[in-house]
Design a protein around this motif. Structure first.
Motif, PDB file in Angstrom:
ATOM      1  N   ALA A  29       0.832  -1.209   0.000  1.00 52.85           N
ATOM      2  CA  ALA A  29       0.000   0.000   0.000  1.00 52.85           C
ATOM      3  C   ALA A  29       0.865   1.257   0.000  1.00 52.85           C
ATOM      4  N   SER A  90       1.224  12.913  -8.743  1.00 52.18           N
ATOM      5  CA  SER A  90       0.775  12.092  -7.606  1.00 52.18           C
ATOM      6  C   SER A  90      -0.697  12.398  -7.353  1.00 52.18           C
ATOM      7  N   THR A  91      -1.318  11.566  -6.557  1.00 51.99           N
ATOM      8  CA  THR A  91      -2.725  11.819  -6.217  1.00 51.99           C
ATOM      9  C   THR A  91      -2.852  13.043  -5.319  1.00 51.99           C
ATOM     10  N   THR A  92      -1.900  13.222  -4.411  1.00 49.41           N
ATOM     11  CA  THR A  92      -1.956  14.394  -3.532  1.00 49.41           C
ATOM     12  C   THR A  92      -1.947  15.668  -4.371  1.00 49.41           C
ATOM     13  N   HIS A 119      -6.967   9.324   3.738  1.00 52.67           N
ATOM     14  CA  HIS A 119      -5.597   9.853   3.656  1.00 52.67           C
ATOM     15  C   HIS A 119      -5.717  11.378   3.573  1.00 52.67           C
ATOM     16  N   ALA A 121      -4.536  13.467   1.741  1.00 47.86           N
ATOM     17  CA  ALA A 121      -4.593  14.006   0.369  1.00 47.86           C
ATOM     18  C   ALA A 121      -6.004  14.442  -0.006  1.00 47.86           C
ATOM     19  N   ASN A 171      -6.714   3.416   3.641  1.00 49.12           N
ATOM     20  CA  ASN A 171      -5.407   2.735   3.655  1.00 49.12           C
ATOM     21  C   ASN A 171      -5.061   2.190   5.042  1.00 49.12           C
ATOM     22  N   ASP A 196     -11.426   8.919  -3.506  1.00 48.27           N
ATOM     23  CA  ASP A 196     -10.029   8.506  -3.499  1.00 48.27           C
ATOM     24  C   ASP A 196     -10.000   6.994  -3.709  1.00 48.27           C
ATOM     25  N   VAL A 198      -7.066   5.284  -4.234  1.00 52.78           N
ATOM     26  CA  VAL A 198      -5.661   4.832  -4.159  1.00 52.78           C
ATOM     27  C   VAL A 198      -5.526   3.452  -3.514  1.00 52.78           C
ATOM     28  N   SER A 199      -6.248   3.217  -2.422  1.00 51.20           N
ATOM     29  CA  SER A 199      -6.109   1.927  -1.727  1.00 51.20           C
ATOM     30  C   SER A 199      -7.048   0.864  -2.275  1.00 51.20           C
ATOM     31  N   SER A 219      -3.300   6.176  -7.729  1.00 49.96           N
ATOM     32  CA  SER A 219      -1.860   6.318  -8.004  1.00 49.96           C
ATOM     33  C   SER A 219      -1.318   5.037  -8.616  1.00 49.96           C
ATOM     34  N   TYR A 221       1.691   4.074  -8.956  1.00 43.78           N
ATOM     35  CA  TYR A 221       2.852   3.420  -8.321  1.00 43.78           C
ATOM     36  C   TYR A 221       2.398   2.426  -7.246  1.00 43.78           C
ATOM     37  N   LYS A 222       1.108   2.397  -6.977  1.00 48.58           N
ATOM     38  CA  LYS A 222       0.566   1.367  -6.066  1.00 48.58           C
ATOM     39  C   LYS A 222      -0.189   0.302  -6.862  1.00 48.58           C
TER      40      LYS A 222
HETATM   41  C1  PLP Z   1      -5.527   6.094   0.377  1.00 52.08           C
HETATM   42  C2  PLP Z   1      -4.493   7.032  -0.165  1.00 52.08           C
HETATM   43  N1  PLP Z   1      -4.894   8.155  -0.748  1.00 52.08           N
HETATM   44  C3  PLP Z   1      -4.021   9.037  -1.263  1.00 52.08           C
HETATM   45  C4  PLP Z   1      -2.667   8.799  -1.198  1.00 52.08           C
HETATM   46  C5  PLP Z   1      -1.730   9.797  -1.785  1.00 52.08           C
HETATM   47  O1  PLP Z   1      -1.206   9.317  -2.994  1.00 52.08           O
HETATM   48  P1  PLP Z   1       0.088   9.946  -3.609  1.00 52.08           P
HETATM   49  O2  PLP Z   1       1.251   9.386  -2.879  1.00 52.08           O
HETATM   50  O3  PLP Z   1       0.061   9.534  -5.052  1.00 52.08           O
HETATM   51  O4  PLP Z   1      -0.001  11.406  -3.452  1.00 52.08           O
HETATM   52  C6  PLP Z   1      -2.197   7.638  -0.592  1.00 52.08           C
HETATM   53  C7  PLP Z   1      -0.763   7.382  -0.476  1.00 52.08           C
HETATM   54  O5  PLP Z   1      -0.305   6.606   0.302  1.00 52.08           O
HETATM   55  C8  PLP Z   1      -3.140   6.725  -0.055  1.00 52.08           C
HETATM   56  O6  PLP Z   1      -2.764   5.590   0.543  1.00 52.08           O
END
Ligand code: PLP
Length: 412
Positions: A29, A90-92, A119, A121, A171, A196, A198-199, A219, A221-222
């Motif tokens: 993650a 990046s997502t952030t 997160h 972000a 996450n 979001d 990402v997870s 993202s 990269y995950k």
């Molecule tokens: C659930 C979640 N949202 C957003 C992010 C942020 O992603 P990024 O690192 O691409 O900015 C993360 C990064 O760990 C994440 O786990």
């Protein structure tokens, strides 16, 4: 049918190298391993086409074509159009830009709902808008389970709600939130839903149109790719956002929400993701007439089944260990829990256990993982120590989880 793990792992250089292969890697993650096709495309770009793309000379044309292949590939996987995708660093950063792009359409007194499960972000960029008179409301988790209750959201939405920003899967908590029900509630109040992913994205492949959200970010990269943040939006929603790019790019769908410009090689490499999923598909299935999205869904269904099994192997043990607090659901039912498992040992410090596991070539981490509000709401006294997080993906094996489980039994 079960996932052919030998084949899966043969796709990853990291498992072919004796030094790196000895690690049981459970920090997915934080960032996942990368398969050959992605690495090969990245290498190829850097070796032969590392020039400004979309020019008229051969290497520049090739660079542009490599990027186009990636835009198409990711769009096909998600079942959308490339022009609905922004590939940022990046997502952030994508969330930050998105908040700036939405801000001009908001008025003082408008309300944004954020969670304390996300997160940061998908929280901080919205909270900053309070300085413009936007009212921020918080959809809070249950302090014991870490889960969000839909009934609480119903109490929070109203005629002033403009956005509801939530995660498909925390996450930390791992529960897959009921995105369709959430989005229905959001839309009934006339607001937009901002999700979001990402997870969630490393574990499930979704048809983005079917999800019900208005904006979806994740993202790569995950998800076994390079370090890129992908932002998708509904066409009519994207069109209303104020461009954040150079004035002469404000009509260009891929540039208007990406003021930093595209990361050429990292984007180009993402076409390798399609090749990777295709290779897995062809190993397990025979019908070649399906769309790339439909093929990907079948592959991810195999991932999900395998991951649930591994998750339950770990969850069952954690429940046997005295005094261990498991965050989120204690059983990984299909479609309800991702294999992202956070827990708190009874007596020892999380970092102490993480260090001892690392001494035995088991990679996990502890902390708040930038979901600090979630960790605090769960009542954890020391957010820097936070929880221990084990995040499994499809290339993890039963044998690796057994090593982890044995390690935990010995340490706790
Ligand atoms: C659930 C979640 N949202 C957003 C992010 C942020 O992603 P990024 O690192 O691409 O900015 C993360 C990064 O760990 C994440 O786990």
């Amino acid at each position: 049918m079960t996932l052919d793990l030998d084949f899966v792992r043969s796709q990853y250089p990291v498992f072919q190298n004796s030094e790196t292969a000895q690690w049981a890697f459970f920090e997915n993650a934080g960032g996942s391993y990368v398969p050959h096709p992605v690495i090969e495309r990245l290498n190829h770009f850097f070796k032969y086409t590392k020039v400004q793309p979309y020019g008229l000379f051969a290497s520049s044309v090739a660079a542009g074509q490599a990027m186009e292949a990636a835009y198409s590939c990711v769009a096909e996987l998600l079942n959308t159009h490339p022009d609905q995708l922004t590939f940022g660093p990046s997502t952030t950063m994508n969330f930050y830009v998105l908040a700036q792009a939405i801000r001009p359409s908001l008025r003082a007194g408008d309300e944004i709902i954020v969670t304390n499960q996300d997160h940061e972000a998908n929280i901080g960029c919205w909270r900053r808008l309070a300085e413009f008179g936007i009212v921020i409301k918080e959809w809070q988790i249950d302090p014991q389970s870490g889960e969000l209750n839909i009934e609480d959201l119903k109490e929070l939405v109203g005629s002033h709600t403009r956005l509801v920003c939530f995660t498909l899967c925390s996450n930390i908590v791992g529960t897959i939130n009921d995105v369709k029900t959430i989005s229905n509630i959001v839309h009934a109040s006339g607001a937009l839903s901002v999700a979001d992913g990402v997870s969630f994205a490393p574990h499930r492949l979704i048809d983005i149109n079917d999800l019900g959200v208005d904006l979806y970010l994740f993202s790569t990269y995950k998800t076994f790719g390079t370090h890129i943040g992908v932002m998708w939006g509904r066409k009519e929603v994207l069109e209303k956002l104020e461009s954040q790019g150079h004035y002469f790019n404000s009509d260009k769908p891929r540039y208007r929400l990406n003021p930093c410009g595209p990361l050429h090689a990292e984007i180009a490499a993402l076409a390798g993701l399609g090749e990777y999923y295709d290779a897995l598909y062809e190993k397990h299935f025979t019908d070649l007439n399906l769309s790339r999205h439909a093929r990907g869904v079948k592959v991810f269904d195999l991932f999900a089944e395998h991951e649930s099994r591994l998750a339950n192997q770990l969850l069952d043990t954690l429940q046997e260990l005295p005094g261990v607090r498991v965050i989120g659901q204690a059983h990984a039912a299909a479609g309800q829990r991702a294999a992202t498992i956070a827990f708190l040992p009874a007596e020892k410090k999380p970092s102490e256990i993480v260090k001892r596991l690392a001494d035995n070539f088991i990679a996990v981490r502890n902390g708040h993982f930038y979901a600090r509000r979630c960790i605090e709401a769960l009542g954890l006294k020391d957010p820097e120590e936070g929880i221990i997080r084990v995040s499994l993906v499809h290339y993890n094996t039963e044998e690796e989880v057994s090593r982890l489980v044995d390690g935990l039994r010995a340490l706790m």
